[in-house]
Every structure is written in structure tokens, then in C-alpha cells.
Write an enzyme that holds these catalytic residues in place. Structure first.
Site, mmCIF file in Angstrom:
data_model
loop_
_atom_site.group_PDB
_atom_site.id
_atom_site.type_symbol
_atom_site.label_atom_id
_atom_site.label_comp_id
_atom_site.label_asym_id
_atom_site.label_seq_id
_atom_site.Cartn_x
_atom_site.Cartn_y
_atom_site.Cartn_z
ATOM 1 N N ASP A 34 0.822 -1.215 0.000
ATOM 2 C CA ASP A 34 0.000 0.000 0.000
ATOM 3 C C ASP A 34 0.858 1.267 0.000
ATOM 4 O O ASP A 34 1.819 1.382 0.765
ATOM 5 C CB ASP A 34 -0.895 -0.034 1.258
ATOM 6 C CG ASP A 34 -2.072 0.909 1.148
ATOM 7 O OD1 ASP A 34 -1.879 2.077 0.752
ATOM 8 O OD2 ASP A 34 -3.197 0.472 1.479
ATOM 9 N N THR A 70 -7.191 4.292 -1.033
ATOM 10 C CA THR A 70 -6.882 2.865 -0.941
ATOM 11 C C THR A 70 -8.000 1.932 -1.424
ATOM 12 O O THR A 70 -7.795 1.131 -2.331
ATOM 13 C CB THR A 70 -6.527 2.516 0.517
ATOM 14 O OG1 THR A 70 -5.382 3.273 0.870
ATOM 15 C CG2 THR A 70 -6.245 1.035 0.677
ATOM 16 N N ASP A 189 2.513 2.722 3.138
ATOM 17 C CA ASP A 189 1.476 3.755 3.307
ATOM 18 C C ASP A 189 1.463 4.328 4.728
ATOM 19 O O ASP A 189 1.489 5.548 4.912
ATOM 20 C CB ASP A 189 0.101 3.140 2.994
ATOM 21 C CG ASP A 189 -1.025 4.135 3.152
ATOM 22 O OD1 ASP A 189 -1.171 5.012 2.283
ATOM 23 O OD2 ASP A 189 -1.760 4.051 4.161
ATOM 24 N N HIS A 193 2.289 8.265 5.615
ATOM 25 C CA HIS A 193 1.393 9.222 6.293
ATOM 26 C C HIS A 193 2.074 9.814 7.525
ATOM 27 O O HIS A 193 1.985 11.009 7.790
ATOM 28 C CB HIS A 193 0.110 8.516 6.761
ATOM 29 C CG HIS A 193 -0.873 8.247 5.665
ATOM 30 N ND1 HIS A 193 -1.435 9.242 4.915
ATOM 31 C CD2 HIS A 193 -1.423 7.090 5.220
ATOM 32 C CE1 HIS A 193 -2.285 8.713 4.037
ATOM 33 N NE2 HIS A 193 -2.284 7.416 4.206
ATOM 34 N N ASP A 237 -1.564 0.752 -4.773
ATOM 35 C CA ASP A 237 -2.810 1.462 -5.065
ATOM 36 C C ASP A 237 -2.606 2.942 -5.394
ATOM 37 O O ASP A 237 -3.367 3.531 -6.150
ATOM 38 C CB ASP A 237 -3.798 1.307 -3.898
ATOM 39 C CG ASP A 237 -3.167 1.608 -2.541
ATOM 40 O OD1 ASP A 237 -1.925 1.765 -2.463
ATOM 41 O OD2 ASP A 237 -3.910 1.679 -1.544
ATOM 42 N N HIS A 336 -2.479 11.155 0.320
ATOM 43 C CA HIS A 336 -2.796 10.808 -1.069
ATOM 44 C C HIS A 336 -4.300 10.942 -1.211
ATOM 45 O O HIS A 336 -5.000 11.137 -0.219
ATOM 46 C CB HIS A 336 -2.339 9.373 -1.356
ATOM 47 C CG HIS A 336 -2.927 8.378 -0.401
ATOM 48 N ND1 HIS A 336 -4.147 7.772 -0.598
ATOM 49 C CD2 HIS A 336 -2.484 7.936 0.811
ATOM 50 C CE1 HIS A 336 -4.399 6.976 0.427
ATOM 51 N NE2 HIS A 336 -3.420 7.056 1.302
HETATM 52 ZN ZN LIG Z 1 -3.526 2.903 0.192
#
Ligand SMILES: [Zn+2]
Length: 453
Positions: A34, A70, A189, A193, A237, A336
Site C-alpha cells: 500500500d 486505498t 502507506d 502518512h 494502489d 494521497h
Molecule cells: Zn492505500
């Protein structure tokens, strides 16, 4: 020593199987890390992933779908559909007609997923085949009353090792055989973040861990003798971009919260007005110069994000790196969800296996193109979709495709040959039509002489 063991094991298993492996149905493992932004590959070291790519194919940029979140993008990969068509239009949704809510933690109602048929369901409807999932959004939901034959309920606390053990066990020992499998991992991911993609030190550590996981995956597949016959796609993704406390858009400064219901916040805010829609629109329109405000009917066609009841009457799209906040909300350093034409939002795709070329690089495909390619590999008839199989032909060994440099070479070659032939013809023609005055003169003299005498 490690490689010797792998060699012995895989050699032994291949020998035991002999030629029978050629009659096995094609198998495909789809892996998602991810939030793996495409240019991490250029900016960090990935020895294991680069080895994987060296023996397979790489697509440097995958253009994903808007909104670049996602759940919507994972569902586009396995259905080949834009979000407006598959119905997972955000990580947080509200359906006005049924008054149902959807979120990352409340995603098990098939109602949300049934607008499309994911590939693991189609795969299972084929005779003598089953699907398996070590997590992937939607795989623990009975979509059209069907879950994969083998799956895990989603839990972020389950280790990668446990997911990998399960998926390789199912790929090895199931009857009917598992021919399609998914494997999902939450990183990079979560760290993207937390730290922001520009935090080189932390991202270096996190991305090295991911590369090690890819090393574990390949090692395990080799150990179990799955490596040679299994097609493996590693993709993601979406990407990630840097955010900052200096780039905030506080909606509470522009409009009173009592005038609307906030379905989703950032970086694409989904707004359901409680009062007059035009009034809410006008207040938001002048809120900041770092966002676009759209009435649903005016959302640009290139987003393919309009024709679904779950898309709210107003959406706000923040500029790259800007964050919507309310007075009380906190900030993530990376995020994102932004415009899907931004390179920072794009992931990559790498693939290895009997279906794919070795050592081939391709610049870009759309993530909706992955679905028809996977259906082709598995021999499945795809459902109607927004992908284009032709975009992925150059990746596949059983397809004929002209790559751009080759096409240019062929055109230049043909032009050169034509030019040479034309020149040759002109020269020949000139040679034939040129008068030969000297020899004619001689002939005339010869002819005339006797007459004079
Ligand atoms: Zn994601």
C-alpha cells in the site's frame, strides 16, 4: 548456502513434477504494498525488488483512478472499472437512498461491493478453480454471495510472515487448485502518512524493510517450488505526497458546520449540503485558492467520477500537498487522494513469471488495464471494464507488440530502402535515355564514306 538449498529444493520439486507442470492451469499471485509511490524505485535501493524486475517486467508509472485512495484503487485493480462504475468511490461513503455508511472499519456489507464482480469471484465460477486472499480490500466480504475459497479476515496486526505462510500454503496444497491469490501489506502507506515521503531517513528504513519482505516472498516461493510456474504481480494502489502545517485549508473558517454533512474530509472533501446547495457552494468556492470546488454535475470528465449515487452533490479537491482541516482535526505529514494526473500519486507495477517477458521496461499503463491482463493470463472472460488489454501486450510473452524504438527503427529502415530503390531507378532510367552522340557520329561517317567514294 541459502541459494544452494533453494536450488536443491526447487530442482527436486521440478524433477518430481517433470513435464506435468506444462499442463497445470496458469496461476497468478497479485501483491500490493500500500502507498508505494512510483519514484521510490528511483530514489531508494531495492536489491530484492530489482532482482525480481531484472528477470521480469517493470511498468514505471501506473496511472491510478480518482480519487487516489486505498479502497477505490484496490477495487479498480481487480475489476478494471473506474470508481463511478464499481461503486467504491471513497474510503468513507454515505448512500442517501439506503442511509448506509461505509468506512475502513465498517466495510463488510456486500451492498457496497456488489456493483462490480472482482476477479477472484469470476475465477471461482470457472470449473475446478479456487481463489485465495491473504487480505485485500473486499476479500473478506461475500460479494455476489462469494468469498475466496481461502481468505483471512482483515486485521492490521497480522504479520506479513503469517500472511505469506497462508497464501503459499494455499497456493501449494489446495484442491481444486488456487489459481488466483492476493497478498496485501499496509506499508509503506502507514509510514508515508506518519513521516511524509520527504523524510529520507525514516523512509529509507521502511523501504528497506519492504525490500526484505519481497526477498522473503521470492525465497519462500523458490523453497516451495512455486517460483517457476507462478505469475507474480507486485504493485500498489497509490503514491504519497508531502503535507505541511503551512498548507492547511480550514473549512470551519468558511462555512458553519451545521450547514452540511461531511462524508469525507481530505484531500477530497465530500459535502452533502443540509441547506441550499448553491449557498453552500458559493461559501466554499471562495474559501481558498488552493483547491477546486465542484458541483457534482461539473466534475471534470477526465476524473470519471460523477455517475454514482454515492458521489456527493459537492466535492472539494485540494491542490497537491494541501490538507482540509476542521478546527479540531489533526494533520498527517504525508497524504494521497489528490488528482490522479499527479506523478506523486502514481504507483508502479513489476511482474515475473511464465506469462511475462524478462528484463523489459515499460513507461506507463492505467491501473484499470491490469484487470483485462490478469483475465488473459488466467484464461478468464473479463466482465465489461474500462481497461485496455492492448496497453499491456508488450509485457506478455504470448502477445505480439511493436515497441516504440523498434517501430521507429522499422519506419527508418523502410524509408531508407525505398529511397535507395528510387535513386537506383532514377540512375537506371537516366542511363537508358541518355543519347550517345559520339558513336552515332562514327556510324554516320562509316555509312557515308562509301557513298562519297
Ligand atoms: Zn492505500
Amino acid at each position: 548456502m541459502k541459494s544452494l538449498v533453494i536450488l536443491l529444493f526447487s530442482g527436486l520439486i521440478t524433477a518430481c513434477r517433470g513435464n506435468s507442470s506444462y499442463s497445470l492451469p496458469p496461476k497468478l499471485l497479485l501483491v500490493s504494498f500500500d502507498g508505494f509511490r512510483a519514484d521510490y524505485l528511483q530514489n531508494y535501493e531495492f536489491p530484492h525488488l530489482q532482482n525480481f524486475i531484472k528477470e521480469g517486467v517493470l511498468v514505471e508509472h501506473v496511472k491510478n483512478v480518482f480519487i487516489t485512495k486505498t479502497f477505490p484503487n484496490h477495487y479498480s485493480i481487480v475489476t478494471g472499472l473506474y470508481e463511478e462504475s464499481h461503486g467504491i468511490v471513497a474510503n468513507s461513503m454515505y448512500d442517501v437512498i439506503t442511509q448506509k455508511h461505509f468506512s475502513d472499519f465498517n466495510d463488510k456489507d456486500p451492498f457496497w461491493w456488489n456493483e462490480a464482480v472482482p476477479i477472484w469471484v469470476t475465477n471461482q465460477l470457472q470449473e475446478n478453480r479456487s481463489s485465495a486472499a491473504a487480505m485485500w480490500p473486499g476479500t473478506d466480504v461475500p460479494i455476489h454471495n462469494t468469498t475466496p475459497s481461502y481468505f483471512m479476515n482483515y486485521s492490521s496486526s497480522v504479520s506479513f510472515e503469517e500472511r505469506l505462510n497462508n497464501i503459499t500454503m494455499w497456493l501449494s496444497n489446495s484442491n481444486p487448485p488456487v489459481t488466483f491469490a492476493t497478498l496485501y501489506w499496509e506499508e509503506p502507506d502507514a509510514s508515508g502518512h506518519k513521516y511524509g515521503p520527504e523524510d529520507k531517513e525514516n523512509m529509507l528504513r521502511v523501504l528497506k524493510e519492504i525490500d526484505d519482505l519481497i526477498g522473503d516472498l521470492v525465497y519462500k516461493l523458490k523453497m516451495l517450488g512455486l517460483w517457476e510456474n507462478l505469475n507474480v504481480i507486485i504493485t500498489s494502489d497509490h503514491g504519497m505526497t508531502q503535507c505541511s502545517k503551512d498548507r492547511l485549508i480550514n473549512l470551519d473558517l468558511c462555512i458553519d458546520h451545521s450547514e452540511y454533512t461531511l462524508i469525507d474530509l481530505t484531500p477530497v472533501a465530500a459535502i452533502l449540503p443540509k441547506t441550499n446547495k448553491t449557498e453552500v457552494y458559493n461559501k466554499l468556492k471562495n474559501c481558498s485558492s488552493h483547491m477546486n470546488v465542484y458541483l457534482k454535475e461539473d466534475i471534470p470528465a477526465r476524473f470519471h467520477y460523477q455517475h454514482n449515487d454515492r458521489i456527493q452533490p459537492l466535492i472539494l479537491v485540494a491542490d497537491e500537498g494541501w490538507t482540509f482541516v476542521l478546527n479540531k482535526s489533526s494533520l498527517k505529514l504525508g497524504d494521497h487522494g489528490y488528482d490522479n494526473s499527479l506523478p506523486s500519486m502514481h504507483p508502479f507495477l513489476a511482474a515475473h513469471g511464465p506469462a511475462f517477458h524478462k528484463g523489459y521496461k515499460h513507461s506507463t499503463i492505467n491501473n484499470v488495464d491490469i484487470y483485462p491482463m490478469m483475465c488473459h493470463i488466467l484464461g478468464l472472460k473479463p466482465h465489461p471494464n474500462n481497461g485496455t488489454f492492448g496497453h499491456t501486450k508488450c509485457l506478455l510473452v504470448d502477445q505480439w507488440c511493436i515497441k516504440l524504438p523498434e517501430a521507429i527503427g522499422i519506419v527508418i529502415g523502410v524509408l531508407l530502402v525505398l529511397t535507395a530503390l528510387t535513386l537506383l531507378m532514377i540512375i537506371m532510367q537516366n542511363k537508358l535515355s541518355v543519347p550517345q552522340p559520339f558513336s552515332r557520329l562514327q556510324l554516320q561517317e562509316d555509312d557515308d564514306d562509301p557513298l562519297i567514294e
